[in-house]
Each structure stands twice: as structure tokens, then as C-alpha cells.
Design a protein around this motif. Sequence first.
Motif, PDB file in Angstrom:
ATOM      1  N   GLY A   7      44.020  51.790  48.652  1.00  0.00           N
ATOM      2  CA  GLY A   7      43.924  51.180  47.326  1.00  0.00           C
ATOM      3  C   GLY A   7      42.768  50.235  47.179  1.00  0.00           C
ATOM      4  O   GLY A   7      42.571  49.648  46.128  1.00  0.00           O
ATOM      5  N   GLY A   8      41.997  50.044  48.267  1.00  0.00           N
ATOM      6  CA  GLY A   8      40.850  49.157  48.180  1.00  0.00           C
ATOM      7  C   GLY A   8      39.775  49.720  47.282  1.00  0.00           C
ATOM      8  O   GLY A   8      39.754  50.901  46.974  1.00  0.00           O
ATOM      9  N   LYS A  46      38.510  43.720  47.919  1.00  0.00           N
ATOM     10  CA  LYS A  46      39.137  43.149  46.728  1.00  0.00           C
ATOM     11  C   LYS A  46      39.884  44.238  45.956  1.00  0.00           C
ATOM     12  O   LYS A  46      39.343  45.297  45.698  1.00  0.00           O
ATOM     13  CB  LYS A  46      38.054  42.544  45.839  1.00  0.00           C
ATOM     14  N   PRO A  47      41.149  44.026  45.594  1.00  0.00           N
ATOM     15  CA  PRO A  47      41.912  45.060  44.858  1.00  0.00           C
ATOM     16  C   PRO A  47      41.262  45.336  43.502  1.00  0.00           C
ATOM     17  O   PRO A  47      40.726  44.431  42.862  1.00  0.00           O
ATOM     18  CB  PRO A  47      43.296  44.442  44.697  1.00  0.00           C
ATOM     19  N   PRO A  48      41.296  46.581  43.067  1.00  0.00           N
ATOM     20  CA  PRO A  48      40.703  46.902  41.763  1.00  0.00           C
ATOM     21  C   PRO A  48      41.538  46.353  40.619  1.00  0.00           C
ATOM     22  O   PRO A  48      42.757  46.228  40.724  1.00  0.00           O
ATOM     23  CB  PRO A  48      40.683  48.441  41.751  1.00  0.00           C
ATOM     24  N   THR A  49      40.844  46.044  39.514  1.00  0.00           N
ATOM     25  CA  THR A  49      41.542  45.588  38.318  1.00  0.00           C
ATOM     26  C   THR A  49      42.163  46.771  37.593  1.00  0.00           C
ATOM     27  O   THR A  49      41.881  47.939  37.901  1.00  0.00           O
ATOM     28  CB  THR A  49      40.572  44.854  37.397  1.00  0.00           C
ATOM     29  N   ALA A  50      42.999  46.487  36.593  1.00  0.00           N
ATOM     30  CA  ALA A  50      43.636  47.556  35.825  1.00  0.00           C
ATOM     31  C   ALA A  50      42.602  48.385  35.077  1.00  0.00           C
ATOM     32  O   ALA A  50      42.715  49.615  34.989  1.00  0.00           O
ATOM     33  CB  ALA A  50      44.656  46.952  34.849  1.00  0.00           C
ATOM     34  N   ASP A  51      41.569  47.713  34.559  1.00  0.00           N
ATOM     35  CA  ASP A  51      40.525  48.444  33.844  1.00  0.00           C
ATOM     36  C   ASP A  51      39.764  49.364  34.793  1.00  0.00           C
ATOM     37  O   ASP A  51      39.437  50.505  34.458  1.00  0.00           O
ATOM     38  CB  ASP A  51      39.569  47.455  33.185  1.00  0.00           C
TER      39      ASP A  51
END
Length: 982
Positions: A7-8, A46-51
Amino acid sequence: GKTPPAGGRKVFHPNEGPTRAKRGKPEVVHNGLLRPVKLSRGDLYKPPTADELNQLKEAESLFHCSLLKMQMEELLKEVSLSERRKQLIDSFVQSVTEQLQTVPQTSDMELSDLSWLSGGVKVPFVLVPKAAKGKFHMAPPISVTIIGSYPLGTCTKPGISVDLAVAIPADVLHPKDALNQRYPRKRAIYLAGLAQHLAASPAIGAMRYSCLHGNRLRPILLLSPPGKDSSSFILRLHACPPPGFFKPSRFHPQRNNIRTDWYTGLGSSHEPPTPHYNSSVLGDMLPRAHLQFLTTVSSQCAAFAEGVALLKVWLRQRELDQGVGCFSGFLGSMLLAYLLSCHRVSNTMTAYQLLRNSLHFLAFNDLTENGITLAKGPDSTPSLAEFHTAFQVVFVDPSGHLNMCADMTACTYKQVQHEASLSLQFWDDPTVDGFHALLMTPKPMIRTSDHVFQLCELVKLQCCCKKLNLLSELMDHSGNYVLTALPFILSLLQRGLGQRVRLLTHSLTPDPEWPVESDAPKHNAQPPLSFGLLLNPEQTASVLERGPPADSPKAEEFRQLWGSRSELRRFQDGDITEAVVWEGETTCQKRLVPRQLITHLLQLHADIPESCVRYIGGMLDDVIKVGREVCSTGEEESLKVVQSYDDLSRKLWTLEGLPLSITSVQGAHPALRYTQVFPPVPLKLDYSFFDREKLSRSLVPHEVKPCPVYITPIQVICHMEGSGKWPHDRVAIRHIKAAFHISLGELLTQHHHYTCQPSPTHLDVWKDGLVFRIQVAYHREPQVLRESVSPEGLLIVRDNAEAQALEMATMQRPLLTSTLHGLQQLHPCFGAVCRLAKRWLGAQLFSDDITEDTADLLVASLFLQPAPFTPPGSPQVGFLRFLHLLSSFDWRNNPLVVNLNSQLTAADYTEIKNDFIASRESLPVMFMATPSDKKNLTEYNGGGDIINIGVEMNCTFLLVGSHTVSRSLDSSSEHTAPTSHW
């Protein structure tokens, strides 16, 4: 070196897209090479944002990778207008509008009286016939409205044009002005009056006349802003009738609005319809309604403007959006509006999806047979069948009265269909850079069509119209004999060429431009009319045109088409049919059969002499002529070499008495793949020039005689089967191979009476006037050469130059030769293109640096990855694409992958590119990869200085060289010797 957690955030590779580090730009080293950007640990994981997740999901479902999505977005930003440019346009439009409101009023005068025009301003119209009834006076326009793509938001760069509709006052016109060119003449005179008024304004820069899409009945006034912004955009003034002034029903495609007695001075009992003239007047009546319709549709689809912009770029790269009968950006907008109104596409689709669906519709819907309409109005409008009787391509506007494709020929639409179908073929191919092939690669006719010919003296088309009895059509086109004759010439050529061509195209006459102080140019004041042929390789070289049986009803039609060239012939199957036989013995002559066919048909049916037909398709054949007495392009000589080799190969396979059997016989010489510039020519020895040596019986030249000619040996690799009898010592292996050379020579001499000369490294065989150099190979010998024993007695395996050279000579080069031989069987002109390319490289002194194998692979890439083109069908087009490849390929940041036999997958392409990026600094300037060698197949090893000079510094030279060839083929008026261009 650690694997990022699931998920990165994905870090895009530099060859996949513009990688960003902390919102920065991609890191670039000083020499222009892209380098991976180093991210901090926090940014890397850093985890991705929803956008970002939504964008990644959209990219995964719609695109091959995120790269294509980002490329589309960047392209749209590039072609969109900036806010500063919009402000300049708005300011200039306001200034021009204010000036137009101050046009002075004049008194009524005769339409033919132009004495009131002063300052040298001319009327932008060819006033033929001169007589015209009616009154005219100047008056300020009743309205000035912005129309076209700018208010719609679909205006794109480059070549920004903003359209302004200037409504002519109703009292200037008369309801009967639709007859006999009165309205078009008043329209042109009104534009001349506007030009005279605006000429005195300091707010206006340069002024010129032009015609909307080349239509001489619809002149326009081009205005440029003053000062430094003069080239930033063009304002186009269209003079239009006031809304509702003419009844649309008067311009039905079956009605007549140009009387024969007025145009010719001769009476006629039957008035022919004038559909093209009618559509020209209708086109001036409906631009505001079209803008309103498109605005309504675009408001319901957020990506409409971007979809139109992408479609415009696609059309522009294929030279389909400019000129008479083009598929303009306006047609592209109407096509998208049709797809949306018919619910063939959804309002929620992206620009990418709109473009793809538009191309799919164009590829699979033939508007020459089944037209489409946007009309949903009353039944009083013409039917599609009535439109089809008057026009070749039918696309009816929302009013139901105007065919928006009235000036388009069937050949132009077939070209649009072909290009759309071709684009869809490679769009989903992950091994093809679809973005660059689809939207970034220009496709001029000279590099797209296999053969190109031109009609040079267009004034001769007047005689063509007379012979074909095209008076009615000439009236309909208002005396434009070029546009009148063009559809009939295309139909004639289509019938004659038949199955020889897959596509017949023609150039679109460019929009003329001329100063307001000059008269309108004549109809023949334009570049030569060019025609392109996309050949069918299976049929194009046939010298026989077989017709119907002599007693068939179609026999008379066949005789009328071919004239005196048609004759009755009896064939081996007993049939007696009409037939035409063209001259052609060699491959070069057969390749030019279409030229004989075209010149014969044009002279027979259109009175166009052969001197007016300039055929470009075979000009480059002269460059590769070989031989002394009878010149040829070398294709026959190459075929003789291959046939002799095939016979030798069969005899080697059938030899008996060898200790080990032969497992393969492979050629390793360029002549055996048809790519030798000057293939070996069979020689017959004159024995009076030689003495025989007593012991070996070898031929020794006389001291007093001239030196004999050099005979090029043709390399043949003969692999022997593996066996435990083979030694594991390099010297012993060479001795065994020498013994095999002796045995092979004895057996060939004993069974086939060949003259053989064995040696430790090879066996020379004299056969059919050629020398074949047979080299015995053992598949494990390169491995033996890599092995050595250390002083401690350990076995060391280490690659070395000797093993690499042997592997290249006995394994890689024979494999390449057989592969390229197969490519020649699929594409008959492959060998000729290779010989032209190597001839050019030799002329530029690059032969010592670019090897023959490399040159052949460069040319092979044009046939294996031709996107966005089809594989070359003639030596000329293949050679021009070769020059374009050298001049435009990004050797710094991309490897050239040659996918022989389609063995490489998308994963292989990614692996090759990743390895290339990772080790770019240690690689030569030019890097190539094939399925058999993905990492080491490079060029210019140790020759960086040469390639830096030859490609980096002289890249402009290569580009200019390719353009020089194109220009010389396009613009030279005579058949000069092609070698003078290079």
C-alpha cells in the motif's frame, strides 16, 4: 534496498513519468541524462491520500500505466491557451468590434461598380463571369459575434485562430441574392469594404485575405494584433447574412441556384442541381446555431473540451485538419456531440475515453455509405438518401439542411478511417509507446504513402473537365476546375489500381492567403496536387491485369477503361479473357507498374500528358543500381546468391560418410538476407590468366597478366552434432574442425564435382561463379574458450573477447541472418531499404562506425515496430523513415528495442529499459536490444567521440538531411539524379 510496505506510494521510474521529490522537478545531470530521484524515507513510505488512490485506480483501469495518463494531462496543458493569451484575444476582439461599428454608410451602386474601393484594396473573389445583377452599399454590421472554438473552449495551440461573425445588414442583401453568385459576391465586396475601413486603424496589425477551408466562395479577412504579439494569434472575420434572411429550403441539395444561361451564355432546358454551392451559402447561415448546439452539449460533459483538443491533435499530426475537404476541428466537435447525443459515449467519460470512442466510431462507420445526422427536426429536411446522391460523405448538422462534409472526398474519409483503425491497433499494445505514436508523431504523406505522384500543371485540368463533360459540376464549384476534376480522377484511379492498393489518398489543397492589395489568386495558383498510394505487396508488382471473359457483359467496360492496351489472351487454363500486360522484367520495373498504369489512365481519359505526372515512388531505385552492362537494383543478384546457397545447403545435408552428422547449415553473410549493398556477382574465370600449382593444383595468377578480380566469400556456418568424441581442449577442437573441412571438401568434390580449397579455419567452395566459405562449428567451443585452470588447479570460467567473437560468428550472426531472411519474405522491400540505408551511411562516412548488422537491425525496427505507420511498402518510404529514426530517436534516454519474431513481452521491455537507465553512464551513446541479447547489443563501443560528433552535434544535420530528401522529392521540378541530393 528494502521493499516498501504494502500500500506504500509507488515511485515512478524516470522512463515512466516525471518523478517528483518533495514537489520538485526530476533530477537531471549536466549531460541531459535522466537519473532516479532519491526520496527521503518519510516520502518513500508515506501512505497515499484518498485522491491519489482514486487517481491510481483510474489510471489502472483506463491506461497502460500512470505514464500515459500524465502524458495526456501534460499535452492538454501544452495545447491549452494561457490566461495571458486569452486576455490579449479578448482585448483585440473588443478593439476590432469597436472599429467595425464605425464603418461609414455609402449610397447604393451597381454590384459590378467597385470604383468606391480606394487604397488599393481588392475584392477577394474571382469575378467570373463578370456580369452580375444587383445593388450594393456599405453599412455598419448589425452585430459582431465570436463564434467557433474560442467561446466553446476548444481552441488549441499552435496556430490559434479566433472567429468573428460580422452580420451584413439586411438592406444590403436581397432575398434573391442566392441566385447566380450574388450573395457570395456581395459578401466578398463587404469584406473588402471592412478591410478598407480597418486599414487606417493603428489598433490593427497585418491584414490578409484567405478562404475558409479553401472554399473560394467563402473568403475571410485575417487580422493580426499590432506589435510584438502579431504572431500569437489570428482573428478571422466572417461576413454572414442576418439570421433567418434566407430560407434553408432554397438550398436543398437537389435544387439549382446557378443558371446555365448566366454562367455560360447558352440556354438550357434542364438546370442541374448545385449542391456544393448551396452548402457554401448554408454554411454562412448556421454558425451561431452550431455554437449554441455545441455549447449545450459541452455543458453536459465536463471532458468535452479536452476530448476535442486531443482529437484535434490527432488530426493535425496526420495533416487531416487543414485544406479543402478536411476533417476540421469543427467536424471533430460535431462528431463528439453526435456520440454524446446518441448516448454512444457517456457524459462522465474522460478525455482519453472520448478520444478512444471517437476513433472507434470513425474506424467502424463508413459515412460514404451510411451517413449520420444530428437533426431531430421536421420532415421537410432532405433525407440521407438525397444527401448521398449529391455528396460522397454525409454528416448532417442539427438543422437537417447542411451536409458538413460536403467538400470531403470519399478518399479523404477512407484515409480518416484507415488512420483511426491503425491507431486502435497499436493503442493497447503494451510494447508500443502509444502516446508518442498516437499524438506526437507527424505523418506527412512522403513518409506515410509507399508511392507518391503529383499533378504539376493544374491548368491542364481545364481540358480534363472538358473531355469528361463536367460543365454542371464546374458550375457547382463556381469555376474551380481543380476541385471539379479531383473526384473523377480519384474514381478513375481507384478503378484502375483495384487490388494493387489498400488506400488511395490525396493532398488537401491548402487555404490560400494573399494581401488585401492583391487580386484573388487563380485556381491553379497552388502547390501540385499530390496523391499517395498505400500498396498491397501481393498484387502491386503484377504485370498482368486479367479482365473478364471475352463474351462477358463486363468485357466492353474493361476495354473502355484500358483502351488500346486491352487485348484478348488465351491462358494456360484454357480461358480466353481480356487482359492488359505491362512492361516489367526486373523487380525494380515491376515495382513501378503503378506508374505505367496511372500515366496511361490519365492520358487516355483525362487528357493529362505524362509530362505533367511526376512520379516519386521509384526515384530512389537508381541509387542502388549495381552491375556493369545491365544495371539493376541488386535484388536479382541477391536472389541468385540465395538460390545457389539453398542448393549448396541441401547438398550438405545429404552428404554421407562424415564421422558426425550435420545438425544445421546457416548463412552468416548479408547477401543471404538480401541486405548487401553490392551483392556478389557470379563470375566466370578466364583460365588463360592463371597457372596451376603442381602440388595443390591451385590457380596462381600469371605475373604478366592483370590481377584477377576479387571474389567476395560468402560465409556459411555448418554445425556438427555434439558427441563425447569431441575433445575438451581448444587446440584439439580446432584440429578436429580442420579435419572436417578436409572431409567436407573431399565429399563435395567426389559427389558434386565442386572445386574446393580446405584450410584449418574454413573450406572455400567454388559454385555457380561464387565462393562459399564453409566454417565448421561446435556448439560448446565458446564455453571451452571461457574455461581456464588456475595455478592451484581450480577451473575458472571467465568471459573473454575470443569467446564472444566466436559466439557472434557461429551463433548470433547466423541466427540474425536467418531471422532477417524471414523478414525479407514477409516484406519484399526490406532488403532494398537496408541497401539504401547502408549506401547513405557510407556516403556520410559512417560505415566504419555503424556495422552492417546494426544498420540492418535499425531498418528491421521500421518493419517490426512501424507505429504509427504501416510497414514500409517501397524502398523510398523505408529510407525516409530510416533517416527520420536517426534524426528524431532519443538515444540518450531510450534503448532501441528490435523485437525480432515478436519474442519480447511487455515485462521484457520494462526489464530492458530499467537495466538501460540503471547503467546508462557506462553504455555507449547508441544502445540496441534484441530477444537474443537484451543487455549487450550495443553500438559504438569505444567510439563515443564519433557518435557524439555524428549524432549529438550532427543530429541537426541528420534531421536536415531527411528533410532535404523530402523537400527534394516534393519540390524538384525535374527528375535529377537522386545521388545529387545526398
